[in-house]
Scaffold this motif. Sequence first.
Motif, mmCIF file in Angstrom:
data_model
loop_
_atom_site.group_PDB
_atom_site.id
_atom_site.type_symbol
_atom_site.label_atom_id
_atom_site.label_comp_id
_atom_site.label_asym_id
_atom_site.label_seq_id
_atom_site.Cartn_x
_atom_site.Cartn_y
_atom_site.Cartn_z
ATOM 1 N N GLU A 186 0.815 -1.210 0.000
ATOM 2 C CA GLU A 186 0.000 0.000 0.000
ATOM 3 C C GLU A 186 0.854 1.268 0.000
ATOM 4 O O GLU A 186 0.410 2.314 -0.453
ATOM 5 C CB GLU A 186 -0.952 0.013 1.204
ATOM 6 N N TYR A 187 2.064 1.184 0.511
ATOM 7 C CA TYR A 187 2.952 2.349 0.473
ATOM 8 C C TYR A 187 3.468 2.593 -0.937
ATOM 9 O O TYR A 187 3.664 3.740 -1.345
ATOM 10 C CB TYR A 187 4.129 2.155 1.432
ATOM 11 N N TRP A 188 3.660 1.529 -1.701
ATOM 12 C CA TRP A 188 4.204 1.653 -3.042
ATOM 13 C C TRP A 188 3.143 2.010 -4.081
ATOM 14 O O TRP A 188 3.436 2.703 -5.045
ATOM 15 C CB TRP A 188 4.895 0.348 -3.446
ATOM 16 N N VAL A 189 1.918 1.545 -3.888
ATOM 17 C CA VAL A 189 0.923 1.735 -4.954
ATOM 18 C C VAL A 189 -0.288 2.571 -4.550
ATOM 19 O O VAL A 189 -1.065 2.974 -5.409
ATOM 20 C CB VAL A 189 0.447 0.372 -5.516
ATOM 21 N N LYS A 190 -0.475 2.865 -3.250
ATOM 22 C CA LYS A 190 -1.691 3.549 -2.818
ATOM 23 C C LYS A 190 -1.450 4.688 -1.823
ATOM 24 O O LYS A 190 -2.376 5.111 -1.123
ATOM 25 C CB LYS A 190 -2.676 2.542 -2.224
ATOM 26 N N GLY A 191 -0.240 5.186 -1.734
ATOM 27 C CA GLY A 191 0.014 6.373 -0.923
ATOM 28 C C GLY A 191 -0.289 6.203 0.550
ATOM 29 O O GLY A 191 -0.731 7.148 1.216
ATOM 30 N N ALA A 192 -0.045 5.008 1.118
ATOM 31 C CA ALA A 192 -0.442 4.732 2.503
ATOM 32 C C ALA A 192 0.260 5.622 3.516
ATOM 33 O O ALA A 192 -0.247 5.803 4.626
ATOM 34 C CB ALA A 192 -0.188 3.265 2.837
ATOM 35 N N SER A 193 1.408 6.192 3.156
ATOM 36 C CA SER A 193 2.097 7.034 4.138
ATOM 37 C C SER A 193 1.264 8.242 4.534
ATOM 38 O O SER A 193 1.437 8.800 5.629
ATOM 39 C CB SER A 193 3.462 7.486 3.602
ATOM 40 N N LEU A 194 0.330 8.669 3.674
ATOM 41 C CA LEU A 194 -0.505 9.827 3.990
ATOM 42 C C LEU A 194 -1.470 9.548 5.143
ATOM 43 O O LEU A 194 -2.057 10.485 5.688
ATOM 44 C CB LEU A 194 -1.299 10.264 2.754
ATOM 45 N N LEU A 195 -1.626 8.297 5.525
ATOM 46 C CA LEU A 195 -2.453 7.987 6.683
ATOM 47 C C LEU A 195 -1.781 8.429 7.977
ATOM 48 O O LEU A 195 -2.451 8.662 8.981
ATOM 49 C CB LEU A 195 -2.753 6.489 6.736
ATOM 50 N N HIS A 196 -0.443 8.576 7.956
ATOM 51 C CA HIS A 196 0.234 8.953 9.201
ATOM 52 C C HIS A 196 1.297 10.042 9.024
ATOM 53 O O HIS A 196 2.150 10.220 9.888
ATOM 54 C CB HIS A 196 0.833 7.716 9.897
ATOM 55 N N THR A 197 1.232 10.768 7.888
ATOM 56 C CA THR A 197 2.008 12.006 7.752
ATOM 57 C C THR A 197 1.048 13.129 7.385
ATOM 58 O O THR A 197 -0.070 12.888 6.933
ATOM 59 C CB THR A 197 3.087 11.912 6.662
ATOM 60 N N ASP A 198 1.493 14.358 7.576
ATOM 61 C CA ASP A 198 0.670 15.473 7.119
ATOM 62 C C ASP A 198 0.667 15.493 5.598
ATOM 63 O O ASP A 198 1.566 14.928 4.959
ATOM 64 C CB ASP A 198 1.188 16.793 7.697
ATOM 65 N N PRO A 199 -0.346 16.110 4.953
ATOM 66 C CA PRO A 199 -0.444 16.064 3.489
ATOM 67 C C PRO A 199 0.708 16.743 2.768
ATOM 68 O O PRO A 199 0.895 16.501 1.574
ATOM 69 C CB PRO A 199 -1.771 16.783 3.202
ATOM 70 N N ALA A 200 1.469 17.575 3.464
ATOM 71 C CA ALA A 200 2.645 18.181 2.855
ATOM 72 C C ALA A 200 3.855 17.261 2.924
ATOM 73 O O ALA A 200 4.907 17.562 2.346
ATOM 74 C CB ALA A 200 2.974 19.514 3.548
ATOM 75 N N GLY A 201 3.724 16.130 3.611
ATOM 76 C CA GLY A 201 4.806 15.167 3.703
ATOM 77 C C GLY A 201 5.988 15.643 4.508
ATOM 78 O O GLY A 201 7.118 15.218 4.278
ATOM 79 N N LYS A 202 5.732 16.486 5.517
ATOM 80 C CA LYS A 202 6.838 17.069 6.278
ATOM 81 C C LYS A 202 6.942 16.561 7.711
ATOM 82 O O LYS A 202 7.979 16.712 8.333
ATOM 83 C CB LYS A 202 6.701 18.595 6.288
ATOM 84 N N ARG A 203 5.865 15.981 8.247
ATOM 85 C CA ARG A 203 5.927 15.555 9.647
ATOM 86 C C ARG A 203 5.020 14.343 9.874
ATOM 87 O O ARG A 203 4.060 14.102 9.142
ATOM 88 C CB ARG A 203 5.498 16.693 10.576
ATOM 89 N N ASP A 204 5.377 13.586 10.899
ATOM 90 C CA ASP A 204 4.557 12.460 11.319
ATOM 91 C C ASP A 204 3.338 12.960 12.082
ATOM 92 O O ASP A 204 3.371 14.021 12.718
ATOM 93 C CB ASP A 204 5.363 11.536 12.241
ATOM 94 N N LEU A 205 2.271 12.180 12.043
ATOM 95 C CA LEU A 205 1.066 12.497 12.791
ATOM 96 C C LEU A 205 0.963 11.611 14.031
ATOM 97 O O LEU A 205 1.354 10.435 14.000
ATOM 98 C CB LEU A 205 -0.182 12.270 11.941
ATOM 99 N N ALA A 206 0.430 12.182 15.107
ATOM 100 C CA ALA A 206 0.078 11.370 16.262
ATOM 101 C C ALA A 206 -1.154 10.539 15.939
ATOM 102 O O ALA A 206 -1.954 10.884 15.062
ATOM 103 C CB ALA A 206 -0.189 12.275 17.470
ATOM 104 N N ASP A 207 -1.319 9.436 16.635
ATOM 105 C CA ASP A 207 -2.514 8.611 16.438
ATOM 106 C C ASP A 207 -3.772 9.393 16.789
ATOM 107 O O ASP A 207 -3.781 10.198 17.731
ATOM 108 C CB ASP A 207 -2.463 7.382 17.357
ATOM 109 N N HIS A 208 -4.840 9.139 16.059
ATOM 110 C CA HIS A 208 -6.150 9.509 16.576
ATOM 111 C C HIS A 208 -6.394 8.608 17.788
ATOM 112 O O HIS A 208 -6.062 7.424 17.769
ATOM 113 C CB HIS A 208 -7.232 9.286 15.518
ATOM 114 N N PRO A 209 -6.953 9.136 18.885
ATOM 115 C CA PRO A 209 -7.082 8.318 20.104
ATOM 116 C C PRO A 209 -7.911 7.055 19.933
ATOM 117 O O PRO A 209 -7.799 6.137 20.759
ATOM 118 C CB PRO A 209 -7.728 9.286 21.107
ATOM 119 N N MET A 210 -8.719 6.968 18.884
ATOM 120 C CA MET A 210 -9.570 5.794 18.707
ATOM 121 C C MET A 210 -9.051 4.853 17.626
ATOM 122 O O MET A 210 -9.752 3.902 17.243
ATOM 123 C CB MET A 210 -11.001 6.227 18.384
ATOM 124 N N THR A 211 -7.844 5.077 17.140
ATOM 125 C CA THR A 211 -7.296 4.211 16.093
ATOM 126 C C THR A 211 -5.845 3.853 16.384
ATOM 127 O O THR A 211 -5.134 4.580 17.077
ATOM 128 C CB THR A 211 -7.372 4.874 14.706
#
Length: 463
Positions: A186-211
């Motif tokens: 999913e990282y190679w073909v479906k952009g999965a990194s956007l699930l846990h980085t900001d859309p600008a691709g500059k920083r990691d995101l903290a978990d949503h508390p329910m996921t």
Amino acid sequence: MVPAAGWTFNAEGTAISLLPAGTAFTPGDIYELSYVAKDPTVNGIGFAAVRDFNAFLRYEKADDAGTPNPLAGDVTRIYTETVSQPGRMLNDFRNLGFNQAENGKIVFDGMLQWIAAGDGINMNLRFSQPGRTERNRQDQLYVEGVFPFANPATRDPITGRTAGRYDACSKTRTCPLAMEVYSANEYWVKGASLLHTDPAGKRDLADHPMTRLYLISSHQHAVGNGNARGACQQLGNPLDSGPVLRALWEALDQWSTKGVAPPPSRVPRLADGTLVPALPQSAMGFPKIPGVTYTGLKSTRYRLNYGPDFYRTGIMTTNPPAITPPMFDNPANGPIYPTYVPKTDADGNDVAGVRLPDLGAPLATYTGWSLRAGLQANDGCEAAGQMIPFAKTKAERLASGDPRPSIEERYPSFGAYAAAVRTAVDALVRQRLMLPEDAQPAVDRLLRAGGASGAIKADPAAN
């Protein structure tokens, strides 16, 4: 382009043939017909159907026609377990607020999402085609990856909009607990990194508390065949996510029923250098293995132009969107949301994520990406990954120029290999990423594989 004189519809207008009669399609090529369509179906009503059927089973005594609910009073919780496309449907289901029933109550309490990527589904749109699925050689121009990508709210650097997938359910207190579990594919073909980085691709995101988010390291989109290549250049990737998914299902239930926190998220991160660009190869970490091609081919997540009002109304006035070659990483095709891939170790196996015992005591390199062979050589091989066995002996490795230590060099005895296997399995059990009852079958399977390699010496005291 196939000229107008080079093809024809059949008499029913439902199939295409090439002309002159008898001309064969090129196997493996993708032929696409674009035409002006009419009379779209309202496919988005499927979200309401899923919501209403489950809410009926959970909350109602009878339907509007008086038909009794056979489960009335028996349903206390509903969990979902999805694989691939249905998981992308549930991504949009949550994002659009459908986890709130018409009575205002929650529909699904928990979701185990396996290989659903960081995407939604082409469903709540005019002329939607929800059966489409993007890979790095197919369906690139169909609507799949649309902001918001992540569960927590982020700011879209292209439009300035701030949103997250859990916004709607948070307002109504109907959010499900969710295990978002991904393969490397999913990282190679479906952009999965956007699930846990900001859309600008500059920083990691903290978990949503329910996921929670989990990469199953080096896994392909599903379980592959390690004895066959199919249309790909290398053997398929046989890694099996089953034991990890069973453990996470148990953890999801414990989280929902008892408030026991699940295992922490396990994904690659920008901050620690385990989430990286696919190129250059030297920085990504993948070794130069004789006979193995690495191109860094990765799908690009664009904001494509489907017409001036599409992203507000879901109505396309430009379809397909205009594209300028090359297809990937080309700003001429639209603004780009940066995406990344998991960094590998010197063997070519992913560093971060949930590393199956096959990576803790490896006999091969496993990848979530693959390239096609034959006429479409070096095109992406869709959902497939690779298994690239290690050389059996040091002499064999040196003769081929393989930089990866051989099996013989890694494991001086069968006992040493068995110890590595048990260490890897025990670690997953201890981390609640494998159930205790799955431990011995995993050990037995890997010991059989080690013996079958013919490269690990028997211990002197062994019978």
